[in-house]
Design a protein around this motif. Sequence first.
Motif, PDB file in Angstrom:
ATOM      1  N   SER A 232       0.841  -1.203   0.000  1.00 62.22           N
ATOM      2  CA  SER A 232       0.000   0.000   0.000  1.00 62.22           C
ATOM      3  C   SER A 232       0.872   1.247   0.000  1.00 62.22           C
ATOM      4  N   ASP A 233       0.362   2.313  -0.597  1.00 61.64           N
ATOM      5  CA  ASP A 233       0.860   3.680  -0.375  1.00 61.64           C
ATOM      6  C   ASP A 233       2.267   3.949  -0.893  1.00 61.64           C
TER       7      ASP A 233
ATOM      8  N   ASN B 208      -4.145  -0.392  -1.078  1.00 62.15           N
ATOM      9  CA  ASN B 208      -4.027  -0.693  -2.510  1.00 62.15           C
ATOM     10  C   ASN B 208      -5.383  -0.742  -3.211  1.00 62.15           C
ATOM     11  N   THR B 209      -6.193   0.290  -2.939  1.00 65.36           N
ATOM     12  CA  THR B 209      -7.497   0.386  -3.594  1.00 65.36           C
ATOM     13  C   THR B 209      -7.705   1.694  -4.358  1.00 65.36           C
ATOM     14  N   THR B 210      -6.856   2.714  -4.117  1.00 63.71           N
ATOM     15  CA  THR B 210      -7.039   4.006  -4.779  1.00 63.71           C
ATOM     16  C   THR B 210      -5.708   4.531  -5.293  1.00 63.71           C
ATOM     17  N   THR B 211      -5.793   5.309  -6.368  1.00 59.57           N
ATOM     18  CA  THR B 211      -4.641   6.022  -6.912  1.00 59.57           C
ATOM     19  C   THR B 211      -5.104   7.442  -7.221  1.00 59.57           C
TER      20      THR B 211
ATOM     21  N   HIS C  63      10.285  21.033  -2.113  1.00 63.42           N
ATOM     22  CA  HIS C  63      10.945  19.797  -1.708  1.00 63.42           C
ATOM     23  C   HIS C  63      10.154  18.565  -2.142  1.00 63.42           C
ATOM     24  N   PHE C  64      10.912  17.490  -2.359  1.00 66.87           N
ATOM     25  CA  PHE C  64      10.363  16.176  -2.713  1.00 66.87           C
ATOM     26  C   PHE C  64      10.425  15.259  -1.501  1.00 66.87           C
ATOM     27  N   ALA C  65       9.439  14.365  -1.386  1.00 69.31           N
ATOM     28  CA  ALA C  65       9.481  13.361  -0.322  1.00 69.31           C
ATOM     29  C   ALA C  65       8.824  12.069  -0.775  1.00 69.31           C
ATOM     30  N   PHE C  66       9.341  10.963  -0.252  1.00 71.95           N
ATOM     31  CA  PHE C  66       8.621   9.700  -0.262  1.00 71.95           C
ATOM     32  C   PHE C  66       7.675   9.709   0.939  1.00 71.95           C
ATOM     33  N   ARG C  67       6.454   9.270   0.717  1.00 69.44           N
ATOM     34  CA  ARG C  67       5.464   9.213   1.790  1.00 69.44           C
ATOM     35  C   ARG C  67       4.779   7.843   1.736  1.00 69.44           C
ATOM     36  N   THR C  68       4.604   7.203   2.879  1.00 64.81           N
ATOM     37  CA  THR C  68       3.894   5.935   2.912  1.00 64.81           C
ATOM     38  C   THR C  68       3.242   5.760   4.274  1.00 64.81           C
TER      39      THR C  68
ATOM     40  N   GLU D  16      -7.761   2.309 -10.447  1.00 65.72           N
ATOM     41  CA  GLU D  16      -6.634   1.601 -11.039  1.00 65.72           C
ATOM     42  C   GLU D  16      -5.778   2.619 -11.763  1.00 65.72           C
ATOM     43  N   PRO D  17      -4.502   2.381 -12.033  1.00 62.47           N
ATOM     44  CA  PRO D  17      -3.703   1.203 -11.703  1.00 62.47           C
ATOM     45  C   PRO D  17      -3.340   1.165 -10.208  1.00 62.47           C
ATOM     46  N   LEU D  18      -2.902  -0.022  -9.750  1.00 65.92           N
ATOM     47  CA  LEU D  18      -2.539  -0.219  -8.358  1.00 65.92           C
ATOM     48  C   LEU D  18      -1.181  -0.898  -8.267  1.00 65.92           C
ATOM     49  N   LEU D  19      -0.694  -1.082  -7.051  1.00 63.88           N
ATOM     50  CA  LEU D  19       0.614  -1.681  -6.826  1.00 63.88           C
ATOM     51  C   LEU D  19       0.588  -3.187  -7.082  1.00 63.88           C
ATOM     52  N   THR D  20       1.732  -3.707  -7.531  1.00 63.15           N
ATOM     53  CA  THR D  20       1.939  -5.146  -7.654  1.00 63.15           C
ATOM     54  C   THR D  20       3.026  -5.547  -6.679  1.00 63.15           C
ATOM     55  N   ALA D  21       2.713  -6.470  -5.788  1.00 61.91           N
ATOM     56  CA  ALA D  21       3.654  -6.879  -4.748  1.00 61.91           C
ATOM     57  C   ALA D  21       4.937  -7.435  -5.342  1.00 61.91           C
ATOM     58  N   ASN D  22       6.065  -7.028  -4.755  1.00 66.25           N
ATOM     59  CA  ASN D  22       7.389  -7.565  -5.077  1.00 66.25           C
ATOM     60  C   ASN D  22       7.821  -7.306  -6.518  1.00 66.25           C
ATOM     61  N   GLU D  23       7.201  -6.344  -7.171  1.00 64.49           N
ATOM     62  CA  GLU D  23       7.565  -5.962  -8.532  1.00 64.49           C
ATOM     63  C   GLU D  23       8.055  -4.518  -8.549  1.00 64.49           C
ATOM     64  N   PRO D  24       9.070  -4.211  -9.374  1.00 62.98           N
ATOM     65  CA  PRO D  24       9.569  -2.833  -9.427  1.00 62.98           C
ATOM     66  C   PRO D  24       8.573  -1.891 -10.093  1.00 62.98           C
ATOM     67  N   HIS D  25       8.450  -0.714  -9.520  1.00 69.65           N
ATOM     68  CA  HIS D  25       7.634   0.356 -10.081  1.00 69.65           C
ATOM     69  C   HIS D  25       8.576   1.509 -10.398  1.00 69.65           C
ATOM     70  N   ARG D  26       8.777   1.752 -11.669  1.00 71.20           N
ATOM     71  CA  ARG D  26       9.722   2.772 -12.131  1.00 71.20           C
ATOM     72  C   ARG D  26       8.962   4.079 -12.327  1.00 71.20           C
TER      73      ARG D  26
END
Length: 238
Positions: free
Chosen positions: A105-106, A149-152, A214-219, A172-182
């Motif tokens: 998620s997120d 993993n229900t909204t984008t 500024h940029f940030a990763f957020r989860t 959609e689209p949503l995250l795929t577990a254990n797969e790279p997201h570029r």
Amino acid sequence: MTTRRAFGALAAGTALAVLAPATTASATPRHRRGRLIAHDGFRHGLGQWATELQDGGTVTASRGVLEIDVPSGATVWFKKKLEGPYVIEYTATPVSAGGVNDRVSDLNNFWNAVDVRSPDDVFATPRGGALAEYDYLKTYYAGYGANTNTTTRLRRYVGEAGVRPLIYDYAEPLLTANEPHRVRIVSDGSTVQWWNNGGLVFDYRDPAPYTSGHFAFRTVWSHFRITDFQVWRLFNHS
């Protein structure tokens, strides 16, 4: 096929207008990279980053990986302020391997963020990682695969408590577990784009754009491994 909803916040921040949705079909980026202006290969610790954790967890940078493994809200800021036009690129993999925080998620980002309480220094105002504390930012906010993993969604924060204007809201689209997201984020004047694996997820034209900050990763309650963070000036821009 899931119907997508796309909204544009008007200047007052109280009304919404329908916009044409972005597409995640194969697309060719129109904004070419120029010179490299910032990067982190994640081999020398967190010297370029500042973390804000709601309930602890771990954030580490070593052996080429920024690893975020947290039980609740977390924001990891890039310390260098970025001035547009630019393109941010990185790869993020959501980990699902049985860990306590391995909730897929997120994959979220802030960019061109300014805190209205300390507009000259985003770090001068303390924050503890809970989402509501970021309402005082003027920023773009992408939430990819949020809400378990229900909204984008794409939002354009306006620096007011409780006000988070929604630009795009997708199922959609949503995250795929254990797969790279570029991921590729474009900030080019009024053009605001967020790409994933070559697909254009958000494509927004902002009549009053945020062009620096500024940029940030957020989860939130998740486990990510992030690699190859780079920021490029756009081609034909100084």
